[in-house]
Design a protein around this motif. Structure first.
Motif, PDB file in Angstrom:
ATOM      1  N   ASP A  24       0.794  -1.234   0.000  1.00 58.08           N
ATOM      2  CA  ASP A  24       0.000   0.000   0.000  1.00 58.08           C
ATOM      3  C   ASP A  24       0.824   1.281   0.000  1.00 58.08           C
ATOM      4  O   ASP A  24       0.261   2.375  -0.007  1.00 58.08           O
ATOM      5  CB  ASP A  24      -0.966   0.016   1.190  1.00 58.08           C
ATOM      6  CG  ASP A  24      -0.240  -0.042   2.535  1.00 58.08           C
ATOM      7  OD1 ASP A  24       1.011  -0.085   2.530  1.00 58.08           O
ATOM      8  OD2 ASP A  24      -0.924  -0.042   3.570  1.00 58.08           O
ATOM      9  N   GLY A  25       2.142   1.154  -0.003  1.00 59.64           N
ATOM     10  CA  GLY A  25       2.987   2.355  -0.060  1.00 59.64           C
ATOM     11  C   GLY A  25       3.187   3.033   1.280  1.00 59.64           C
ATOM     12  O   GLY A  25       3.872   4.068   1.355  1.00 59.64           O
ATOM     13  N   ALA A  26       2.622   2.460   2.360  1.00 53.21           N
ATOM     14  CA  ALA A  26       2.757   3.100   3.678  1.00 53.21           C
ATOM     15  C   ALA A  26       4.232   3.205   4.071  1.00 53.21           C
ATOM     16  O   ALA A  26       5.053   2.359   3.711  1.00 53.21           O
ATOM     17  CB  ALA A  26       1.988   2.293   4.724  1.00 53.21           C
ATOM     18  N   VAL A  27       4.544   4.249   4.831  1.00 47.66           N
ATOM     19  CA  VAL A  27       5.930   4.459   5.268  1.00 47.66           C
ATOM     20  C   VAL A  27       6.285   3.433   6.337  1.00 47.66           C
ATOM     21  O   VAL A  27       5.538   3.235   7.303  1.00 47.66           O
ATOM     22  CB  VAL A  27       6.090   5.892   5.826  1.00 47.66           C
ATOM     23  CG1 VAL A  27       7.477   6.081   6.433  1.00 47.66           C
ATOM     24  CG2 VAL A  27       5.831   6.906   4.720  1.00 47.66           C
ATOM     25  N   ARG A  88      10.829  16.559   5.036  1.00 46.70           N
ATOM     26  CA  ARG A  88      10.371  15.487   4.155  1.00 46.70           C
ATOM     27  C   ARG A  88       9.922  14.268   4.980  1.00 46.70           C
ATOM     28  O   ARG A  88       8.846  13.707   4.742  1.00 46.70           O
ATOM     29  CB  ARG A  88      11.507  15.103   3.204  1.00 46.70           C
ATOM     30  CG  ARG A  88      11.209  13.942   2.290  1.00 46.70           C
ATOM     31  CD  ARG A  88      12.495  13.503   1.579  1.00 46.70           C
ATOM     32  NE  ARG A  88      12.305  12.246   0.893  1.00 46.70           N
ATOM     33  CZ  ARG A  88      11.976  12.107  -0.378  1.00 46.70           C
ATOM     34  NH1 ARG A  88      11.809  13.163  -1.118  1.00 46.70           N
ATOM     35  NH2 ARG A  88      11.823  10.922  -0.930  1.00 46.70           N
ATOM     36  N   ILE A  91       6.733  14.857   6.929  1.00 47.08           N
ATOM     37  CA  ILE A  91       5.538  14.718   6.084  1.00 47.08           C
ATOM     38  C   ILE A  91       5.266  13.240   5.788  1.00 47.08           C
ATOM     39  O   ILE A  91       4.116  12.797   5.789  1.00 47.08           O
ATOM     40  CB  ILE A  91       5.719  15.528   4.782  1.00 47.08           C
ATOM     41  CG1 ILE A  91       5.686  17.030   5.100  1.00 47.08           C
ATOM     42  CG2 ILE A  91       4.648  15.160   3.748  1.00 47.08           C
ATOM     43  CD1 ILE A  91       6.066  17.922   3.946  1.00 47.08           C
ATOM     44  N   ARG A  92       6.332  12.470   5.598  1.00 49.01           N
ATOM     45  CA  ARG A  92       6.114  11.036   5.344  1.00 49.01           C
ATOM     46  C   ARG A  92       5.462  10.362   6.554  1.00 49.01           C
ATOM     47  O   ARG A  92       4.637   9.471   6.413  1.00 49.01           O
ATOM     48  CB  ARG A  92       7.444  10.358   5.008  1.00 49.01           C
ATOM     49  CG  ARG A  92       7.963  10.727   3.631  1.00 49.01           C
ATOM     50  CD  ARG A  92       9.259  10.003   3.307  1.00 49.01           C
ATOM     51  NE  ARG A  92       9.041   8.612   2.957  1.00 49.01           N
ATOM     52  CZ  ARG A  92       9.517   7.571   3.624  1.00 49.01           C
ATOM     53  NH1 ARG A  92      10.252   7.764   4.699  1.00 49.01           N
ATOM     54  NH2 ARG A  92       9.270   6.337   3.226  1.00 49.01           N
ATOM     55  N   GLY A  95       1.909  12.821   7.217  1.00 47.57           N
ATOM     56  CA  GLY A  95       1.016  13.143   6.115  1.00 47.57           C
ATOM     57  C   GLY A  95       1.116  14.607   5.735  1.00 47.57           C
ATOM     58  O   GLY A  95       1.898  15.373   6.322  1.00 47.57           O
ATOM     59  N   PRO A  96       0.330  15.018   4.733  1.00 44.26           N
ATOM     60  CA  PRO A  96       0.364  16.407   4.267  1.00 44.26           C
ATOM     61  C   PRO A  96       0.156  17.408   5.409  1.00 44.26           C
ATOM     62  O   PRO A  96      -0.514  17.094   6.413  1.00 44.26           O
ATOM     63  CB  PRO A  96      -0.779  16.464   3.256  1.00 44.26           C
ATOM     64  CG  PRO A  96      -0.865  15.060   2.741  1.00 44.26           C
ATOM     65  CD  PRO A  96      -0.565  14.189   3.913  1.00 44.26           C
ATOM     66  N   THR A  97       0.720  18.596   5.219  1.00 46.78           N
ATOM     67  CA  THR A  97       0.725  19.587   6.303  1.00 46.78           C
ATOM     68  C   THR A  97      -0.520  20.476   6.304  1.00 46.78           C
ATOM     69  O   THR A  97      -0.543  21.509   6.949  1.00 46.78           O
ATOM     70  CB  THR A  97       1.983  20.475   6.200  1.00 46.78           C
ATOM     71  OG1 THR A  97       1.977  21.115   4.916  1.00 46.78           O
ATOM     72  CG2 THR A  97       3.245  19.655   6.360  1.00 46.78           C
ATOM     73  N   PHE A  98      -1.514  20.077   5.549  1.00 50.96           N
ATOM     74  CA  PHE A  98      -2.769  20.839   5.521  1.00 50.96           C
ATOM     75  C   PHE A  98      -3.923  19.840   5.678  1.00 50.96           C
ATOM     76  O   PHE A  98      -3.733  18.625   5.561  1.00 50.96           O
ATOM     77  CB  PHE A  98      -2.906  21.608   4.206  1.00 50.96           C
ATOM     78  CG  PHE A  98      -2.671  20.745   3.000  1.00 50.96           C
ATOM     79  CD1 PHE A  98      -3.696  19.994   2.451  1.00 50.96           C
ATOM     80  CD2 PHE A  98      -1.403  20.659   2.435  1.00 50.96           C
ATOM     81  CE1 PHE A  98      -3.465  19.170   1.373  1.00 50.96           C
ATOM     82  CE2 PHE A  98      -1.170  19.834   1.340  1.00 50.96           C
ATOM     83  CZ  PHE A  98      -2.203  19.084   0.816  1.00 50.96           C
ATOM     84  N   GLU A  99      -5.080  20.378   5.932  1.00 48.15           N
ATOM     85  CA  GLU A  99      -6.250  19.515   6.088  1.00 48.15           C
ATOM     86  C   GLU A  99      -6.653  18.936   4.737  1.00 48.15           C
ATOM     87  O   GLU A  99      -6.818  19.678   3.767  1.00 48.15           O
ATOM     88  CB  GLU A  99      -7.405  20.335   6.688  1.00 48.15           C
ATOM     89  CG  GLU A  99      -8.596  19.502   7.055  1.00 48.15           C
ATOM     90  CD  GLU A  99      -9.718  20.354   7.640  1.00 48.15           C
ATOM     91  OE1 GLU A  99     -10.753  19.769   7.968  1.00 48.15           O
ATOM     92  OE2 GLU A  99      -9.544  21.582   7.751  1.00 48.15           O
ATOM     93  N   LEU A 100      -6.800  17.623   4.690  1.00 49.95           N
ATOM     94  CA  LEU A 100      -7.182  16.990   3.430  1.00 49.95           C
ATOM     95  C   LEU A 100      -8.640  17.296   3.106  1.00 49.95           C
ATOM     96  O   LEU A 100      -9.462  17.469   4.022  1.00 49.95           O
ATOM     97  CB  LEU A 100      -6.973  15.478   3.511  1.00 49.95           C
ATOM     98  CG  LEU A 100      -5.534  15.019   3.759  1.00 49.95           C
ATOM     99  CD1 LEU A 100      -5.450  13.490   3.729  1.00 49.95           C
ATOM    100  CD2 LEU A 100      -4.573  15.603   2.721  1.00 49.95           C
ATOM    101  N   PRO A 101      -8.975  17.337   1.826  1.00 51.91           N
ATOM    102  CA  PRO A 101     -10.385  17.584   1.455  1.00 51.91           C
ATOM    103  C   PRO A 101     -11.290  16.494   2.035  1.00 51.91           C
ATOM    104  O   PRO A 101     -10.888  15.339   2.105  1.00 51.91           O
ATOM    105  CB  PRO A 101     -10.358  17.499  -0.079  1.00 51.91           C
ATOM    106  CG  PRO A 101      -8.936  17.769  -0.457  1.00 51.91           C
ATOM    107  CD  PRO A 101      -8.099  17.209   0.663  1.00 51.91           C
ATOM    108  N   HIS A 102     -12.464  16.872   2.451  1.00 55.79           N
ATOM    109  CA  HIS A 102     -13.395  15.877   2.978  1.00 55.79           C
ATOM    110  C   HIS A 102     -14.832  16.336   2.753  1.00 55.79           C
ATOM    111  O   HIS A 102     -15.075  17.481   2.458  1.00 55.79           O
ATOM    112  CB  HIS A 102     -13.142  15.638   4.468  1.00 55.79           C
ATOM    113  CG  HIS A 102     -13.243  16.891   5.296  1.00 55.79           C
ATOM    114  ND1 HIS A 102     -12.156  17.714   5.491  1.00 55.79           N
ATOM    115  CD2 HIS A 102     -14.271  17.479   5.921  1.00 55.79           C
ATOM    116  CE1 HIS A 102     -12.535  18.753   6.249  1.00 55.79           C
ATOM    117  NE2 HIS A 102     -13.811  18.621   6.500  1.00 55.79           N
TER     118      HIS A 102
END
Lengths: 102, 551
Positions: A24-27, A88, A91-92, A95-102
């Motif tokens: 799944d690409g998870a870190v 970097r 963030i890995r 996750g992204p440093t902003f609120e994800l769309p929902h």
């Protein structure tokens, strides 16, 4: 700038080996037991280039669990807790440093 | 819309089955990562910072409602409930699991969409004007020609391993919304004095670490010679393009190094040998493609119907109408741009629910057709003016009626370091902070047309070189810094921006942009002089003096 996998290894402090989980690409982080964990707290930490290269070589022997392993800086606090060593990696991990769309 | 046939459906089904097998072999260990990586990339699957990303092509930016609804389904079931529309008329899903990718691809293939050739050193998704077949400015539907190129270039064996990726854009309008001058090949469809249809052909445009504006190598290529001439260009590039250095491998480097004239001579020589061969497009072949495009059955209407005139009394509707509604070639109809840039949100993202709503609205009011523009907004190209008030009300309720198209907070931004393994710096949060500075849309409207483009690295997916204000993220000693350029533009007068001065920190960018805008407001000749024209008249020096004095 080249991706970390393509850069010449420089070790100036504590580092760990990280990769992405195949399914799944998870870190994931290379553990002392020679496996992979999604928890940075489980990571094997080394402080020399030789040890980092050895950890990386071992991690790269089997690519069925995790892909693209590379050496990443980590921060070890006074209590021994681990944190990502640069933006970097933060963030890995988080996750992204902003609120994800929902 | 273009109607795909059984051949297309069978081809995609076979491709999904092939990829399902490849994924299965990778998960079982039968394929190593080195063996699998080129296979997944050929299907548009990247591995980013914290997940796989699936990039799906939207040929010439045209979608139907069923396709958009299926993208919403993929976002909801296989991703985290949203998708990201890119500067190349693609959509990206950022959290797809490898083990679920075949199912997601199968779902997409059922409606005729896929990720083939959205990665790799091949001819990528051919892009065009999102107002195609709707704007009165154009001489023909450019998608006809983009579709011909799509069919020609899909799995073309000679051009599957080019020196580097290859991007083609087509426009048929005087005002270039497809940014053709910054593509490897740009095609401007027009008519000659005899009324015949043909292309001006530009080559060697591109952004990235070595940006160039494309050079015109032919004023008029008869339209039916399109494929043979493109093949001649591809062959010259394939033969002479550099393969020893990835940073020198794009066609723009070849054209720059040997000169447009020499490049043109080589193309003409190759073309002379093949122009009368199998690639010569017959009228019948062109007509067959043309006939597969289905156009709305436009009704006889008049502009400014009573429903619209009455609704314009509402200042909110009137503001949106002025900003987001554009002239259609058929009386009584309009082109509607749907801003995917609500203030403070990631540019170009749409949630699954929003995609479903837009699909519903396209069916109800827009002949079931949706377009994607390189500005990362969507468009309903054929809306009856009488339906505009109801459409606006539904868009507004879904947070999709922000009247900021082409304004300072209609920002183009790449995914940047928040997603991308290549990025050095973040782009999306920079865009969000700048947008918030201009959250007062009355102020943004007072500023007027102003395009900000942000890239998180030199690869320039955010097209920063051609932003009126361009912002490039770089990394210095582990910190994010940003270089600012002014005066770039991506339209028919395309040019690269000029560096304003030393790079500034992440925290300084929004304030600096605000200072640039304030300086423009003070220096402009009047409200009708656009930002880009003030920069052209004065250069960057007056901006540099003011902005860096403040920082």
């Amino acid at each position: 700038m080249a991706a970390p996998q393509q850069q010449k290894l420089k070790v100036n402090g504590p580092v760990a080996v990280t990769a992405n989980r195949l399914t799944d690409g998870a870190v994931v982080w290379r553990t002392k037991a020679g496996g992979w964990s999604v928890e940075l707290a489980d990571a094997a930490v080394v402080t020399t280039a030789d040890d980092a290269l050895a950890l990386l070589a071992e991690a790269g022997q089997r690519d069925l669990d995790a892909v693209g392993p590379y050496v990443a800086p980590v921060i070890v606090d006074a209590d021994g807790a681990l944190a990502p060593g640069n933006l970097r990696e933060r963030i890995r991990v988080a996750g992204p440093t902003f609120e994800l769309p929902h | 819309m273009y109607a795909y046939d059984e051949f297309d459906r069978a081809f995609l089904a076979e491709r999904v089955a092939e990829f399902r097998d490849q994924v299965g072999r990778r998960l079982s260990g039968a394929l190593s990562e080195d063996e699998f990586k080129p296979l997944r990339l050929m299907n548009g699957v990247y591995l980013q910072l914290h997940a796989y990303m699936l990039r799906i092509a939207i040929p010439y930016g045209t979608l139907n409602a069923a396709q958009l609804r299926r993208m919403a389904h993929v976002a909801r079931v296989y991703d985290r409930g949203y998708g990201h529309f890119t500067t190349r008329q693609n959509i990206q899903f950022n959290w797809i699991k490898l083990e679920e990718l075949p199912e997601a691809m199968a779902a997409l293939a059922e409606v005729g969409v896929h990720g083939i050739q959205t990665s790799g050193n091949c001819i990528r998704n051919v892009t065009t004007d999102q107002w195609a077949a709707a704007t009165p400015e154009e001489c023909d539907d450019p998608r006809i020609w983009a579709e011909i190129l799509r069919q020609y270039s899909t799995l073309h064996p000679e051009f599957t391993y080019l020196p580097r990726k290859f991007k083609i854009a087509v426009t048929a309008a005087g005002h270039d919304r497809a940014a053709i001058k910054v593509h490897d090949v740009g095609l401007r469809l027009h008519r000659n004095a005899a009324g015949e249809l043909g292309f001006e052909v530009l080559v060697g445009g591109g952004l990235g670490r070595t940006p160039f504006v494309g050079k015109s190598i032919r004023d008029f290529l008869p339209a039916r010679e399109l494929l043979s001439y493109i093949e001649a260009i591809m062959r010259v590039y394939n033969q002479y393009g550099r393969r020893d250095n990835i940073y020198k491998a794009r066609i723009k480097i070849l054209v720059h190094e040997i000169g447009a004239e020499e490049f043109s001579k080589a193309v003409e020589a190759e073309w002379a040998a093949i122009r009368d061969g199998a690639l010569h497009l017959t009228d019948e072949a062109i007509a067959e493609i043309r006939d597969r495009f289905i156009y709305p059955a436009f009704e006889t209407r008049t502009d400014q119907p009573a429903e619209l005139v009455d609704a314009l009394a509402d200042p909110r509707f009137a503001t949106w109408h002025r900003n987001s509604v554009h002239t259609h070639k058929v009386p009584g109809y309009s082109i509607v741009t749907i801003s995917l840039k609500p203030v403070g949100a990631p540019p170009g993202d749409a949630t699954a629910d929003q995609m479903d709503i837009i699909a519903d609205l396209a069916e109800r009011y827009g002949s079931s057709e949706i377009r994607v523009g390189h500005e990362q907004n969507l468009c309903l190209p054929h809306v009856a003016q009488k339906d505009l008030p109801a459409l606006w009300a539904a868009l507004d309720a879904a947070g999709l009626a922000t009247p900021n198209v082409n304004l300072v907070n209609d920002i183009i931004a790449c995914p940047g370091l928040d997603y991308c393994a290549l990025a050095n710096a973040r782009a999306i949060p920079v865009a969000q902070e700048i947008a918030k500075r201009f959250a007062d849309l009355d102020r943004a409207r007072g500023v007027g047309r102003l395009h900000i483009n942000i890239s998180g690295c030199i690869n320039a997916c955010g097209h920063h070189h051609v932003g009126h204000i361009g912002i490039l993220g770089v990394e210095k000693n582990g910190q994010e810094f940003y270089q600012i350029t002014l005066g770039g533009r991506a339209d028919e007068h395309a040019q690269l921006g000029t560096l304003l001065g030393p790079a500034v920190s992440y925290e300084q960018v929004p304030g600096l942009v605000e200072d640039v805008v304030d300086t423009y407001m003070e220096l402009r000749a009047g409200p009708h002089e656009l930002f880009i024209d003030t920069v052209a008249r004065l250069g960057v020096e007056p901006f540099k003096e003011r902005v860096y004095a403040a920082h």
